[in-house]
Design an enzyme around this catalytic site. Sequence first.
Site, PDB file in Angstrom:
ATOM      1  N   GLY A  20       0.830  -1.219   0.000  1.00 54.52           N
ATOM      2  CA  GLY A  20       0.000   0.000   0.000  1.00 54.52           C
ATOM      3  C   GLY A  20       0.853   1.253   0.000  1.00 54.52           C
ATOM      4  O   GLY A  20       0.504   2.261   0.618  1.00 54.52           O
ATOM      5  N   SER A  22       1.992   3.150  -2.694  1.00 50.83           N
ATOM      6  CA  SER A  22       1.969   4.091  -3.817  1.00 50.83           C
ATOM      7  C   SER A  22       0.740   4.987  -3.814  1.00 50.83           C
ATOM      8  O   SER A  22      -0.329   4.591  -4.296  1.00 50.83           O
ATOM      9  CB  SER A  22       2.013   3.314  -5.141  1.00 50.83           C
ATOM     10  OG  SER A  22       3.324   2.999  -5.472  1.00 50.83           O
ATOM     11  N   LEU A  26      -4.467   3.137  -7.354  1.00 58.23           N
ATOM     12  CA  LEU A  26      -5.654   2.590  -6.673  1.00 58.23           C
ATOM     13  C   LEU A  26      -5.507   1.125  -6.315  1.00 58.23           C
ATOM     14  O   LEU A  26      -5.931   0.684  -5.249  1.00 58.23           O
ATOM     15  CB  LEU A  26      -6.898   2.802  -7.548  1.00 58.23           C
ATOM     16  CG  LEU A  26      -7.249   4.265  -7.856  1.00 58.23           C
ATOM     17  CD1 LEU A  26      -8.461   4.342  -8.771  1.00 58.23           C
ATOM     18  CD2 LEU A  26      -7.497   5.053  -6.569  1.00 58.23           C
ATOM     19  N   ASN A 115       9.531   1.131 -15.645  1.00 63.40           N
ATOM     20  CA  ASN A 115      10.004   2.270 -14.856  1.00 63.40           C
ATOM     21  C   ASN A 115      11.511   2.247 -14.624  1.00 63.40           C
ATOM     22  O   ASN A 115      12.043   3.050 -13.860  1.00 63.40           O
ATOM     23  CB  ASN A 115       9.307   2.310 -13.488  1.00 63.40           C
ATOM     24  CG  ASN A 115       7.800   2.343 -13.608  1.00 63.40           C
ATOM     25  OD1 ASN A 115       7.118   1.460 -13.110  1.00 63.40           O
ATOM     26  ND2 ASN A 115       7.278   3.346 -14.287  1.00 63.40           N
ATOM     27  N   HIS A 142       9.612   4.193  -1.661  1.00 63.44           N
ATOM     28  CA  HIS A 142       9.984   2.783  -1.838  1.00 63.44           C
ATOM     29  C   HIS A 142      10.575   2.494  -3.212  1.00 63.44           C
ATOM     30  O   HIS A 142      11.139   1.443  -3.433  1.00 63.44           O
ATOM     31  CB  HIS A 142       8.776   1.868  -1.568  1.00 63.44           C
ATOM     32  CG  HIS A 142       7.674   1.965  -2.586  1.00 63.44           C
ATOM     33  ND1 HIS A 142       6.854   3.064  -2.708  1.00 63.44           N
ATOM     34  CD2 HIS A 142       7.265   1.102  -3.545  1.00 63.44           C
ATOM     35  CE1 HIS A 142       5.987   2.869  -3.686  1.00 63.44           C
ATOM     36  NE2 HIS A 142       6.219   1.688  -4.219  1.00 63.44           N
ATOM     37  N   ARG A 143      10.424   3.445  -4.161  1.00 62.84           N
ATOM     38  CA  ARG A 143      10.976   3.240  -5.496  1.00 62.84           C
ATOM     39  C   ARG A 143      12.221   4.101  -5.729  1.00 62.84           C
ATOM     40  O   ARG A 143      12.950   3.880  -6.680  1.00 62.84           O
ATOM     41  CB  ARG A 143       9.916   3.548  -6.562  1.00 62.84           C
ATOM     42  CG  ARG A 143       8.610   2.761  -6.352  1.00 62.84           C
ATOM     43  CD  ARG A 143       7.954   2.390  -7.635  1.00 62.84           C
ATOM     44  NE  ARG A 143       8.839   1.594  -8.470  1.00 62.84           N
ATOM     45  CZ  ARG A 143       8.551   1.183  -9.702  1.00 62.84           C
ATOM     46  NH1 ARG A 143       7.398   1.509 -10.227  1.00 62.84           N
ATOM     47  NH2 ARG A 143       9.402   0.483 -10.401  1.00 62.84           N
ATOM     48  N   GLU A 182       9.903   8.773 -14.326  1.00 67.16           N
ATOM     49  CA  GLU A 182       9.425   7.400 -14.122  1.00 67.16           C
ATOM     50  C   GLU A 182       9.740   6.504 -15.325  1.00 67.16           C
ATOM     51  O   GLU A 182       9.145   5.447 -15.512  1.00 67.16           O
ATOM     52  CB  GLU A 182       7.925   7.420 -13.811  1.00 67.16           C
ATOM     53  CG  GLU A 182       7.571   8.262 -12.589  1.00 67.16           C
ATOM     54  CD  GLU A 182       7.614   7.511 -11.251  1.00 67.16           C
ATOM     55  OE1 GLU A 182       7.237   6.335 -11.214  1.00 67.16           O
ATOM     56  OE2 GLU A 182       8.028   8.126 -10.239  1.00 67.16           O
ATOM     57  N   ARG A 218       3.781  12.265 -11.273  1.00 69.37           N
ATOM     58  CA  ARG A 218       5.150  11.857 -10.957  1.00 69.37           C
ATOM     59  C   ARG A 218       6.218  12.370 -11.927  1.00 69.37           C
ATOM     60  O   ARG A 218       7.375  12.486 -11.568  1.00 69.37           O
ATOM     61  CB  ARG A 218       5.225  10.329 -10.933  1.00 69.37           C
ATOM     62  CG  ARG A 218       4.295   9.674  -9.934  1.00 69.37           C
ATOM     63  CD  ARG A 218       4.678   8.210  -9.781  1.00 69.37           C
ATOM     64  NE  ARG A 218       3.641   7.406  -9.167  1.00 69.37           N
ATOM     65  CZ  ARG A 218       3.798   6.130  -8.886  1.00 69.37           C
ATOM     66  NH1 ARG A 218       4.925   5.517  -9.167  1.00 69.37           N
ATOM     67  NH2 ARG A 218       2.807   5.428  -8.344  1.00 69.37           N
ATOM     68  N   HIS A 254       0.773   6.672 -14.241  1.00 74.71           N
ATOM     69  CA  HIS A 254       1.723   6.735 -15.360  1.00 74.71           C
ATOM     70  C   HIS A 254       0.895   6.835 -16.652  1.00 74.71           C
ATOM     71  O   HIS A 254      -0.216   6.298 -16.724  1.00 74.71           O
ATOM     72  CB  HIS A 254       2.577   5.460 -15.447  1.00 74.71           C
ATOM     73  CG  HIS A 254       3.563   5.300 -14.336  1.00 74.71           C
ATOM     74  ND1 HIS A 254       3.760   4.088 -13.689  1.00 74.71           N
ATOM     75  CD2 HIS A 254       4.425   6.168 -13.771  1.00 74.71           C
ATOM     76  CE1 HIS A 254       4.710   4.236 -12.770  1.00 74.71           C
ATOM     77  NE2 HIS A 254       5.124   5.489 -12.799  1.00 74.71           N
ATOM     78  N   ASN A 369      -1.001  -4.779  -7.588  1.00 73.28           N
ATOM     79  CA  ASN A 369      -0.195  -3.646  -7.138  1.00 73.28           C
ATOM     80  C   ASN A 369      -0.143  -2.554  -8.203  1.00 73.28           C
ATOM     81  O   ASN A 369       0.690  -1.652  -8.151  1.00 73.28           O
ATOM     82  CB  ASN A 369       1.238  -4.108  -6.831  1.00 73.28           C
ATOM     83  CG  ASN A 369       1.530  -4.100  -5.338  1.00 73.28           C
ATOM     84  OD1 ASN A 369       0.861  -3.413  -4.571  1.00 73.28           O
ATOM     85  ND2 ASN A 369       2.534  -4.848  -4.934  1.00 73.28           N
ATOM     86  N   CYS A 375       3.704  -2.685 -17.794  1.00 69.40           N
ATOM     87  CA  CYS A 375       4.558  -2.217 -16.693  1.00 69.40           C
ATOM     88  C   CYS A 375       5.728  -3.167 -16.474  1.00 69.40           C
ATOM     89  O   CYS A 375       6.803  -2.759 -16.057  1.00 69.40           O
ATOM     90  CB  CYS A 375       3.790  -2.182 -15.367  1.00 69.40           C
ATOM     91  SG  CYS A 375       2.403  -1.071 -15.337  1.00 69.40           S
TER      92      CYS A 375
HETATM   93  O1  SUG Z   1       5.019   2.611  -9.026  1.00 63.52           O
HETATM   94  N1  SUG Z   1       3.281  -0.119  -7.652  1.00 63.52           N
HETATM   95  C1  SUG Z   1       3.988   0.480  -8.777  1.00 63.52           C
HETATM   96  C2  SUG Z   1       3.332   0.057 -10.064  1.00 63.52           C
HETATM   97  C3  SUG Z   1       4.150   0.467 -11.253  1.00 63.52           C
HETATM   98  C4  SUG Z   1       3.455   0.208 -12.541  1.00 63.52           C
HETATM   99  N2  SUG Z   1       4.270   0.590 -13.623  1.00 63.52           N
HETATM  100  C5  SUG Z   1       3.831   1.178 -14.766  1.00 63.52           C
HETATM  101  N3  SUG Z   1       2.640   1.714 -14.840  1.00 63.52           N
HETATM  102  N4  SUG Z   1       4.649   1.291 -15.751  1.00 63.52           N
HETATM  103  C6  SUG Z   1       4.016   1.997  -8.651  1.00 63.52           C
HETATM  104  O2  SUG Z   1       3.032   2.562  -8.173  1.00 63.52           O
HETATM  105  C7  SUG Z   1       3.024  -0.686  -5.306  1.00 63.52           C
HETATM  106  C8  SUG Z   1       3.890  -1.293  -4.239  1.00 63.52           C
HETATM  107  C9  SUG Z   1       3.182  -1.517  -2.951  1.00 63.52           C
HETATM  108  O3  SUG Z   1       2.205  -0.830  -2.650  1.00 63.52           O
HETATM  109  O4  SUG Z   1       3.655  -2.406  -2.203  1.00 63.52           O
HETATM  110  C10 SUG Z   1       3.845  -0.124  -6.440  1.00 63.52           C
HETATM  111  O5  SUG Z   1       4.958   0.314  -6.229  1.00 63.52           O
END
Ligand code: SUG
Length: 447
Positions: A20, A22, A26, A115, A142-143, A182, A218, A254, A369, A375
């Site tokens: 949870g 990001s 959603l 990403n 976290h990213r 991103e 982002r 994104h 996620n 992705c």
């Molecule tokens: O960055 N989810 C990623 C999903 C990335 C999707 N990538 C593209 N659309 N290209 C993000 O939001 C959720 C991790 C968590 O909640 O544990 C997360 O990082």
Amino acid sequence: MSAFEVNFDGLIGPTHNYGGLSDGNLASANNSGEVSNPREAALQGLEKMRMMVRFGLVQGVFPPQPRPDDWTYIDTRMTGEHTAFDAARDIPRAARTDPRLLKVAYSASAMWAANAATVSPSADTLDGELKLTAANLASMLHRSFEHPTTTEVLRQIFKATTTVSAARVFPALHSHPDFGDEGAANHVRLCADHGGEGVELFVYGRTAGESTAGFPARQTLEASQAIARAHGLRPERTVFARQSRKAIDAGAFHNDVVCVGTLDTLFFHEFAFEDTPGTLDALRRAGNGLFALKSIMVPAADVPLADAVSSYLFNSQLLQMPGEDRLVLFAPTETRDTASTARYCEALVAGNGPIGRVEFVDVRQSMRNGGGPACLRLRVVLTDAELASVHQGVILDELKIDRLQDVVRLTYRDTLTPADFADPDFAVEALEAYEAIVAALDLPSLA
Ligand code: SUG
């Protein structure tokens, strides 16, 4: 020069979980704290790669990142201590003092290879060299610490540190929200054929310094412009377009949640861009003399934005299959299971447009996620010579996929909750699984 598109998928790591973490995503918010199944997630991802191999396409893989190896880096900022990481001592303490930070340190989000970087094929750059820039992912804590490892992995794979390198890998832009980047998730390349010159479309959600209410945008315009400059793209072949606020607020964190393109075809939602006619005009002008743009805009009346976001219709891969005239949309099974998108897909292939077929793939563990088929992959257009110089351990055939699946079955858990992060044995287990994967790919460990 002839060239083709190679998809490099991120191999889902042993700590895949629903943190949870990001804001504005959603699926991440809705599934927060749920039990994940890292084994199933990685097997699903590898089956997706197998489908691509069976289609006759070249498929590569990126390793997961070692987790929780950045934990001490994060934790020293929390505690002021600078001692080496010791799972038995540090994990229980972090679980007590800041479980959210511990979750951050365990994030497996590097699986979403779209990403990882922005890629400009050699046909587009002024000096004729393939260029990759690692994404700083500065918006989400976290990213935000993926990029040093990503840069290293890209250099290992594209042999970009040798004197005879076929590619240049730039480290990430300065990590500040004004330079939020991103990667390829906000980038589309259009062309007549992969080996010819193309047009690169960068989609941004805000400009530096701009304050916005609602979900975070982002990507900034300034980050996109800096990458286009670093890659040596021709300004007349480069387009910068603003993503619509409406899409971001509906959960399109994104651009690849509402748009996908390949060759001369752009497939997108009515509300993807702030200024749709302006964006299409700019693309037509930039592609003048190269290709005639084919645009497929999906009206909100057919597919409401909410359905586009929950089904991930646009997070499909748009593929040119060997021997087929029309493109194939490689879509998540959620697209088949959502009434409006299922109906839309039927009508799409029944028409005479550039997309002739839809194939479905099950990546539910990742989808929960917010990570669909597109992705999970980074597209890299390569000539034969460039492909030959890539580290061959990551170019897949079915036998290698079998071997990777064996490693996953042996080393990954099938049940994981964020609460399991408090167990120091899990840290050791996760790092061992990582080591087994990189060994299978014949890559040096970065743990
Ligand atoms: O960055 N989810 C990623 C999903 C990335 C999707 N990538 C593209 N659309 N290209 C993000 O939001 C959720 C991790 C968590 O909640 O544990 C997360 O990082």
